[in-house]
Scaffold this active site. Structure first.
Site, PDB file in Angstrom:
ATOM      1  N   ASP A 157       0.806  -1.120   0.011  1.00 40.12           N
ATOM      2  CA  ASP A 157       0.077  -0.009  -0.016  1.00 40.12           C
ATOM      3  C   ASP A 157       1.009   1.103   0.012  1.00 40.12           C
ATOM      4  OD1 ASP A 157      -2.242   1.927   0.994  1.00 40.12           O
ATOM      5  OD2 ASP A 157      -3.396  -0.189   0.843  1.00 40.12           O
ATOM      6  N   HIS A 190      -3.555   5.794   3.771  1.00 38.97           N
ATOM      7  CA  HIS A 190      -4.450   4.753   3.396  1.00 38.97           C
ATOM      8  C   HIS A 190      -3.921   3.667   3.869  1.00 38.97           C
ATOM      9  CE1 HIS A 190      -5.957   1.852   0.519  1.00 38.97           C
ATOM     10  NE2 HIS A 190      -6.872   2.567   0.234  1.00 38.97           N
ATOM     11  N   SER A 366     -11.036  -0.910  -0.432  1.00 43.22           N
ATOM     12  CA  SER A 366      -9.730  -1.083   0.414  1.00 43.22           C
ATOM     13  C   SER A 366      -9.904  -1.554   1.692  1.00 43.22           C
ATOM     14  CB  SER A 366      -9.230   0.321   0.057  1.00 43.22           C
ATOM     15  OG  SER A 366      -8.524   0.502  -1.155  1.00 43.22           O
TER      16      SER A 366
END
Lengths: 418, 66
Positions: A157, A190, A366
């Site tokens: 990520d 994220h 996600s």
């Protein structure tokens, strides 16, 4: 068959004495059918509150009688009554009649099922643990005795905020595959959010648990830049590195859109297949291109590869999220395999991210993907000798099916912890 | 210049013959992912319609996001 308020009574015998004895214990006048005529009909007798004795059958009919009295009478030794039952309604047996009868019965069953469903739903609501995020409640984490201890979960990520206070003392390693950017800063946030869901623990601030496999080994692969973009080769490089090191699970909350009818990338087909051969399970986000209730967009790449597990997102009502992609290209392999919570998910965040805070709530496939990655770690802890394909099968087999949801959208259902 | 990812055919290893073929095709080998049997190459020309030795499938490098 419907029953009326009439009762059929069988007497011990048809003697006059038995009849008068019955009349006495029933506190009724009983008229014999021998006394019936065109002026005195059977219904007239019953309407007047009397019993009717059918002399040729040895049976009496009484109407609107208190059933408790009959119960009481049949239990006494001097009772002249052998047996009684409620009068039944008989209908001609025709196919249509039977179908009507079945329809009524089915309606009754349907009502019972609806009542049962309401009871179960009410019961489920009572089981909600307020110290867990809704996502952890939905996947049944409270009942699990597993923590993912010793299992390596690679999160590919934007990196990870290594100074996050909730991760002090955790086994964390990492590598950046983005030139010029470090893996342990996460200038986006994220990656820290996804890592928190897969392998985090409990928030120091409000003591709410948000992580699934809270004793798993965390392996960070920074494949997306701080602006959230990466390249196929960076991801492949990170996966090759994970296979080299023998990581069990690779979680990829990333993807690129594909068109309807587009075949999966042969590169990622090869990647997923090689990973399974080497006992590594790759889990990827189905993508967020959809705008339901319009026809959903197809599962993104690389999740659309046959050998990579594609994860769709559910909201708190356990309905498919409006943005979650679907198995539109299923004939080419691009199906949804499983689903997980992915709307309003609370987790850790990066102080270096755009929101400059330690926690935030995010939505997307996600967010669903790391739920599955964390639970895969629990399964691997429980079944250490299983292959990656074996774990995949178990995850799917134990997923909970959801009513009124399409296989196209949620695959085998919502993932469940073990 | 076009950057490609290519899947090597089963059992192909990057030996002298293979590297010599890539040189003849004017490929620059940028990376090799041994566990995956995939290479990253740079080509001066588009390769989508080209029949290639030692390679089973090929696609251009793409951008992937969140």
């Amino acid at each position: 068959m419907k029953t009326t308020k009439k009762y059929i009574i069988q007497l011990k015998d048809d003697s006059k004495s038995s009849l008068s004895k019955a009349a006495k214990v029933l506190s009724l006048k009983i008229t014999s059918s021998a006394e019936l005529s065109s002026k005195v009909r059977a219904q007239d007798v019953l309407d007047s509150g009397n019993g009717l004795f059918l002399k040729n059958l040895g049976l009496a009919i009484v109407e609107d009688y208190e059933v408790e009295k009959l119960h009481h009478l049949t239990n006494t030794s001097s009772n002249p009554i052998i047996y009684w039952e409620k009068e039944r309604e008989f209908k001609p047996v025709t196919e249509l009649g039977l179908l009507d009868e079945m329809k009524i019965n089915l309606n009754n069953i349907s009502e019972k099922i609806a009542q049962l469903k309401e009871l179960i739903e009410a019961s489920n609501k009572l089981n909600i643990n307020k110290n867990l995020t809704w996502g952890l409640n939905a996947v049944g984490i409270e009942l699990s005795n597993y923590t993912g201890k010793g299992i390596d979960i690679a999160i590919l990520d934007t990196g990870f905020y290594k100074d996050h206070p909730d991760f002090v003392g955790r086994n964390i390693s990492g590598k950046s595959f983005v030139p010029g950017e470090k893996w342990d800063l996460d200038g986006h946030g994220h990656g820290t959010h996804c890592t928190g869901t897969a392998a985090g623990s409990t928030s120091l601030i409000d003591n709410k648990r948000y992580g699934v496999a809270h004793e798993a080994n965390i392996v960070i692969g920074k494949v997306l830049s701080d602006s959230g973009n990466g390249s196929t080769s960076g991801i492949i490089d990170a996966i090759d590195n994970s296979l080299e090191k023998g990581h069990k699970i690779i979680s990829m909350s990333l993807g690129s859109s594909v068109k309807i009818g587009e075949k999966p990338s042969p590169i990622f087909e090869q990647v997923g297949r090689k990973a399974l051969e080497k006992n590594t399970l790759i889990i990827a986000a189905a993508g967020n291109d959809s705008n339901r209730p319009n026809l959903p967009k197809p599962v993104s790449s690389p999740a659309n590869a046959e050998s990579i597990m594609a994860v769709a997102a559910l909201d708190e009502a356990l309905k498919i999220a409006n943005f979650s992609n679907g198995g539109i290209n299923a004939s080419n392999g691009g199906r949804v395999d499983i689903s997980a919570p992915g709307v309003d998910i609370f987790s850790s965040y990066s102080k270096n991210g755009s929101q400059n805070k330690l926690y935030t709530t995010m939505s997307g496939t996600s967010m669903a993907t790391p739920h599955v990655a964390g639970i895969a770690a629990l399964y691997w802890e429980a079944f250490p000798n299983l292959s990656a394909e074996g774990i995949w099968l178990k995850l799917e087999k134990r997923a909970k099916q959801l009513s009124d949801q399409l296989y196209r959208d949620i695959g085998q259902g919502i993932i469940q912890a073990i | 210049m076009y950057v490609y990812l290519a899947v090597l055919k089963e059992n192909v290893i990057l030996n002298k013959d293979v590297l010599s073929y890539f040189a003849d095709m004017n490929f620059t080998l940028l990376a090799y992912y041994p566990k995956l049997g995939i290479i990253k190459i740079d080509s001066a020309v588009l390769l989508e319609d080209t029949v290639l030795n030692f390679i089973s499938s090929i696609e251009q490098e793409k951008t992937i996001g969140l």
